[in-house]
Design a protein around this motif. Structure first.
Motif, PDB file in Angstrom:
ATOM      1  N   THR A  12     -24.988   3.765  -2.226  1.00 33.36           N
ATOM      2  CA  THR A  12     -23.632   4.314  -2.141  1.00 33.36           C
ATOM      3  C   THR A  12     -23.615   5.667  -1.448  1.00 33.36           C
ATOM      4  OG1 THR A  12     -23.023   3.118  -4.165  1.00 33.36           O
ATOM      5  CG2 THR A  12     -21.600   4.940  -3.499  1.00 33.36           C
ATOM      6  N   VAL A  13     -24.620   6.506  -1.702  1.00 30.39           N
ATOM      7  CA  VAL A  13     -24.707   7.792  -0.990  1.00 30.39           C
ATOM      8  C   VAL A  13     -24.891   7.542   0.506  1.00 30.39           C
ATOM      9  CG1 VAL A  13     -26.063   9.902  -0.683  1.00 30.39           C
ATOM     10  CG2 VAL A  13     -25.568   9.054  -2.993  1.00 30.39           C
ATOM     11  N   ASN A  14     -25.728   6.575   0.858  1.00 33.36           N
ATOM     12  CA  ASN A  14     -25.891   6.200   2.267  1.00 33.36           C
ATOM     13  C   ASN A  14     -24.557   5.826   2.897  1.00 33.36           C
ATOM     14  OD1 ASN A  14     -28.640   5.881   3.679  1.00 33.36           O
ATOM     15  ND2 ASN A  14     -29.112   5.244   1.597  1.00 33.36           N
ATOM     16  N   LEU A  15     -23.806   4.987   2.214  1.00 32.98           N
ATOM     17  CA  LEU A  15     -22.551   4.494   2.768  1.00 32.98           C
ATOM     18  C   LEU A  15     -21.460   5.556   2.735  1.00 32.98           C
ATOM     19  CD1 LEU A  15     -22.727   0.899   1.257  1.00 32.98           C
ATOM     20  CD2 LEU A  15     -23.237   1.620   3.590  1.00 32.98           C
ATOM     21  N   ALA A  16     -21.600   6.529   1.826  1.00 34.84           N
ATOM     22  CA  ALA A  16     -20.698   7.684   1.861  1.00 34.84           C
ATOM     23  C   ALA A  16     -20.924   8.479   3.147  1.00 34.84           C
ATOM     24  CB  ALA A  16     -20.931   8.566   0.634  1.00 34.84           C
ATOM     25  N   ILE A  17     -22.191   8.640   3.518  1.00 35.15           N
ATOM     26  CA  ILE A  17     -22.512   9.318   4.784  1.00 35.15           C
ATOM     27  C   ILE A  17     -21.946   8.516   5.955  1.00 35.15           C
ATOM     28  CG2 ILE A  17     -24.410  10.037   6.306  1.00 35.15           C
ATOM     29  CD1 ILE A  17     -26.045  10.602   3.757  1.00 35.15           C
ATOM     30  N   GLY A  18     -21.940   7.181   5.823  1.00 31.04           N
ATOM     31  CA  GLY A  18     -21.367   6.344   6.867  1.00 31.04           C
ATOM     32  C   GLY A  18     -19.901   6.625   7.128  1.00 31.04           C
ATOM     33  N   GLN A  19     -19.200   7.182   6.137  1.00 38.35           N
ATOM     34  CA  GLN A  19     -17.786   7.514   6.326  1.00 38.35           C
ATOM     35  C   GLN A  19     -17.575   8.729   7.227  1.00 38.35           C
ATOM     36  OE1 GLN A  19     -16.172   7.911   2.312  1.00 38.35           O
ATOM     37  NE2 GLN A  19     -15.602   5.746   2.311  1.00 38.35           N
ATOM     38  N   ILE A  20     -18.671   9.450   7.533  1.00 38.47           N
ATOM     39  CA  ILE A  20     -18.533  10.642   8.383  1.00 38.47           C
ATOM     40  C   ILE A  20     -19.424  10.554   9.622  1.00 38.47           C
ATOM     41  CG2 ILE A  20     -17.815  12.162   6.528  1.00 38.47           C
ATOM     42  CD1 ILE A  20     -20.704  13.220   6.372  1.00 38.47           C
ATOM     43  N   THR A  21     -19.896   9.338   9.936  1.00 42.60           N
ATOM     44  CA  THR A  21     -20.701   9.172  11.148  1.00 42.60           C
ATOM     45  C   THR A  21     -19.951   8.315  12.161  1.00 42.60           C
ATOM     46  OG1 THR A  21     -21.844   7.340  10.009  1.00 42.60           O
ATOM     47  CG2 THR A  21     -22.958   9.455  10.078  1.00 42.60           C
ATOM     48  N   PRO A  22     -19.778   8.810  13.397  1.00 46.44           N
ATOM     49  CA  PRO A  22     -19.130   8.013  14.441  1.00 46.44           C
ATOM     50  C   PRO A  22     -19.981   6.781  14.752  1.00 46.44           C
ATOM     51  CG  PRO A  22     -19.342  10.339  15.054  1.00 46.44           C
ATOM     52  CD  PRO A  22     -20.187  10.139  13.839  1.00 46.44           C
ATOM     53  N   PRO A  23     -19.436   5.709  15.338  1.00 46.51           N
ATOM     54  CA  PRO A  23     -18.067   5.652  15.855  1.00 46.51           C
ATOM     55  C   PRO A  23     -17.017   5.150  14.876  1.00 46.51           C
ATOM     56  CG  PRO A  23     -19.290   3.719  16.544  1.00 46.51           C
ATOM     57  CD  PRO A  23     -20.249   4.540  15.758  1.00 46.51           C
ATOM     58  N   VAL A  24     -17.424   4.702  13.661  1.00 48.43           N
ATOM     59  CA  VAL A  24     -16.450   4.090  12.757  1.00 48.43           C
ATOM     60  C   VAL A  24     -16.267   4.925  11.495  1.00 48.43           C
ATOM     61  CG1 VAL A  24     -15.808   1.904  11.623  1.00 48.43           C
ATOM     62  CG2 VAL A  24     -17.229   1.844  13.651  1.00 48.43           C
ATOM     63  N   GLY A  25     -16.639   6.196  11.512  1.00 45.81           N
ATOM     64  CA  GLY A  25     -16.485   7.040  10.330  1.00 45.81           C
ATOM     65  C   GLY A  25     -15.025   7.220   9.963  1.00 45.81           C
ATOM     66  N   VAL A  26     -14.573   6.466   8.986  1.00 42.77           N
ATOM     67  CA  VAL A  26     -13.143   6.412   8.685  1.00 42.77           C
ATOM     68  C   VAL A  26     -12.595   7.760   8.253  1.00 42.77           C
ATOM     69  CG1 VAL A  26     -13.578   5.643   6.301  1.00 42.77           C
ATOM     70  CG2 VAL A  26     -11.386   5.156   7.367  1.00 42.77           C
ATOM     71  N   ASN A  27     -13.389   8.549   7.514  1.00 48.21           N
ATOM     72  CA  ASN A  27     -12.911   9.869   7.093  1.00 48.21           C
ATOM     73  C   ASN A  27     -12.633  10.779   8.279  1.00 48.21           C
ATOM     74  OD1 ASN A  27     -13.395   8.884   4.547  1.00 48.21           O
ATOM     75  ND2 ASN A  27     -14.686  10.582   3.883  1.00 48.21           N
ATOM     76  N   LEU A  28     -13.449  10.641   9.320  1.00 52.95           N
ATOM     77  CA  LEU A  28     -13.265  11.467  10.514  1.00 52.95           C
ATOM     78  C   LEU A  28     -11.909  11.189  11.165  1.00 52.95           C
ATOM     79  CD1 LEU A  28     -16.795  11.223  12.217  1.00 52.95           C
ATOM     80  CD2 LEU A  28     -15.928  12.989  10.676  1.00 52.95           C
ATOM     81  N   TYR A  29     -11.542   9.927  11.242  1.00 54.39           N
ATOM     82  CA  TYR A  29     -10.280   9.567  11.889  1.00 54.39           C
ATOM     83  C   TYR A  29      -9.081  10.024  11.065  1.00 54.39           C
ATOM     84  CZ  TYR A  29     -12.950   6.867  15.251  1.00 54.39           C
ATOM     85  OH  TYR A  29     -13.828   6.508  16.249  1.00 54.39           O
ATOM     86  N   VAL A  30      -9.187   9.933   9.741  1.00 52.53           N
ATOM     87  CA  VAL A  30      -8.105  10.417   8.885  1.00 52.53           C
ATOM     88  C   VAL A  30      -7.937  11.926   9.067  1.00 52.53           C
ATOM     89  CG1 VAL A  30      -7.316  10.711   6.504  1.00 52.53           C
ATOM     90  CG2 VAL A  30      -8.429   8.585   7.179  1.00 52.53           C
ATOM     91  N   ALA A  31      -9.060  12.653   9.081  1.00 57.32           N
ATOM     92  CA  ALA A  31      -9.009  14.108   9.244  1.00 57.32           C
ATOM     93  C   ALA A  31      -8.511  14.493  10.632  1.00 57.32           C
ATOM     94  CB  ALA A  31     -10.389  14.716   8.993  1.00 57.32           C
TER      95      ALA A  31
END
Length: 427
Positions: free
Chosen positions: A363-382
């Motif tokens: 889960t920590v790995n996949l949390a990091i995935g939320q802030i890694t391009p190209p599909v980091g969903v948190n990045l797009y929301v921000a």
């Protein structure tokens, strides 16, 4: 690699490159494989239905609805105000406020993007006004939002618990210390980065101001206490706790804070239903994909390949971390659990890695995935909140990505961080 595996993963990769939605990509690649290799197509609806017709998964739409209600009920602004009065006067205090309020809201929403969306409209402008770079502010918020799937109640833990058949209650407790550690590394990184900016500092709050802010924020602070206390007190299950969170949020929003108007409730239900439908569609499609991986021997073959590289537990964990970090760049957490767990489970059992510990690591790995391009969903929301491009936030996210990786290594190789608290509680 077998022809079935080449077809399954090859078609999925092509569809993802073409920017086809992940649920559609998983379903299409699975159906194509079934058709080409003459596997009965009747398995398609049966597998998708059985994957979603589980009582435990009812927690997902309820937690999504609870997070939406909490976002609109005024809890987030009161949490931000309280945290700001406590540490906002320190050097880099507003950066600390961003991480702290993200931890608080993570314990309410269970979702990374929801945490970013709920806090971003208040925190990003406030940080920019105080002298922080807008890109850095948005990046820090994105990274802090990732805590949303680590600290309980976590939608990601619900899915992992279903896939790996691990107690969701234990997973919730196991995620507390790693989630706080993740936040601590982000605070350290933000303080280092903040040194190059001319930050405006506010005066320290008075005791009266702190007491007033605490009283106003107490209803939000009590949310995780009620949810987790009810679960571990044996009052209700995690699924029932999600329902309790919904009603608690409605009571706070409608009758205590009164920021949530009755006429807004129908739109909240629609918004939450859409988000829930997306998640459940991914679950259904990913379960069919996972069924093919398991029944066609793909999982066994890939497990044998990994074990041929090394059978050392720590070496296996490092290889799996690398695989998960790469996967997180392209697929969401729900899909990753269903696609990769059939491959990892035999390996974990052979080398003796605790599934509860691994659930936190994954889960920590996949949390990091939320802030890694190209599909980091948190990045797009921000990016949408801060009105900046993905290139700018991708550069600013680097120090927080490094901090997140430090937290990942600690959680991976110090199992006590995940297993200590459940053991202390006699779980």
């Amino acid at each position: 690699m077998s022809p079935v595996a080449l077809t399954l993963f090859g078609s999925l990769f092509i569809l993802l490159i073409l920017n086809v939605p992940i649920a559609v990509s998983l379903a299409l690649s699975s159906v194509v494989t079934l058709f080409i290799f003459d596997i009965p197509l009747s398995i398609f609806p049966f597998t998708m239905y059985t994957a979603t017709a589980k009582f435990t998964l009812l927690a997902i739409p309820f937690f999504i609805l609870a997070g939406t209600i909490m976002e609109k009920s005024g809890i987030s602004k009161r949490l931000i105000n309280f945290a700001n009065l406590v540490v906002g006067h320190l050097k880099g205090g507003l950066a600390i406020v961003t991480v702290l309020t993200s931890c608080f809201f993570a314990a309410i929403s269970g979702s990374g993007p929801a945490t970013v969306a709920a806090l971003g409209n208040m925190l990003v402008p406030a940080m920019e006004e105080s002298g922080y770079d807008k890109g850095m502010s948005a990046a820090l918020l994105s990274a802090s939002g990732a805590i949303g799937i680590i600290i309980p109640p976590s939608i990601a833990f619900v899915v992992y618990g279903v896939v790996a058949q691990v107690s969701i209650g234990k997973l919730f407790i196991a995620g507390i210390i790693p989630g706080l550690l993740f936040g601590l590394t982000l605070i350290v990184a933000s303080l280092i980065v903040s040194r190059k900016y001319n930050i405006k500092q506010t005066g320290a709050a008075t005791g009266k101001q702190l007491r007033k802010a605490f009283v106003e924020a107490i209803w939000g602070i009590m949310t995780p206490v009620i949810i987790l206390g009810g679960i571990y007190g044996g009052i209700f299950t995690p699924t029932e706790a999600a329902g309790v969170a919904v009603f608690y949020g409605l009571i706070v929003g409608l009758f205590i804070y009164r920021d949530l108007k009755p006429k807004a409730v129908p739109s909240l239900l629609v918004e939450s239903s859409v988000s829930s439908a997306v998640v459940m569609l991914i679950v259904a499609a990913a379960s069919l994909f996972a069924w093919i991986i398991t029944t066609q021997g793909i999982a066994r073959d890939l497990a044998d390949v990994l074990l041929s590289i090394t059978s050392n537990k720590y070496g296996i964990l490092m290889i799996i971390n690398i695989i998960l970090l790469i996967a997180g760049c392209f697929i969401d957490a729900v899909s990753a659990y269903y696609i990769l767990m059939p491959i990892f489970l035999p390996i974990l059992n052979i080398v003796g890695i605790d599934l509860l510990h691994f659930g936190v690591v994954m889960t920590v790995n996949l949390a990091i995935g939320q802030i890694t391009p190209p599909v980091g969903v948190n990045l797009y929301v921000a990016c949408g909140i801060a009105d900046i491009g993905i290139n700018r936030i991708s550069k600013s996210i680097v120090p927080f990505l490094v901090a997140s990786l430090v937290a990942l290594l600690l959680v991976t190789y110090l199992p006590i961080l995940s297993l200590g608290l459940p053991a202390l509680m006699g779980m």
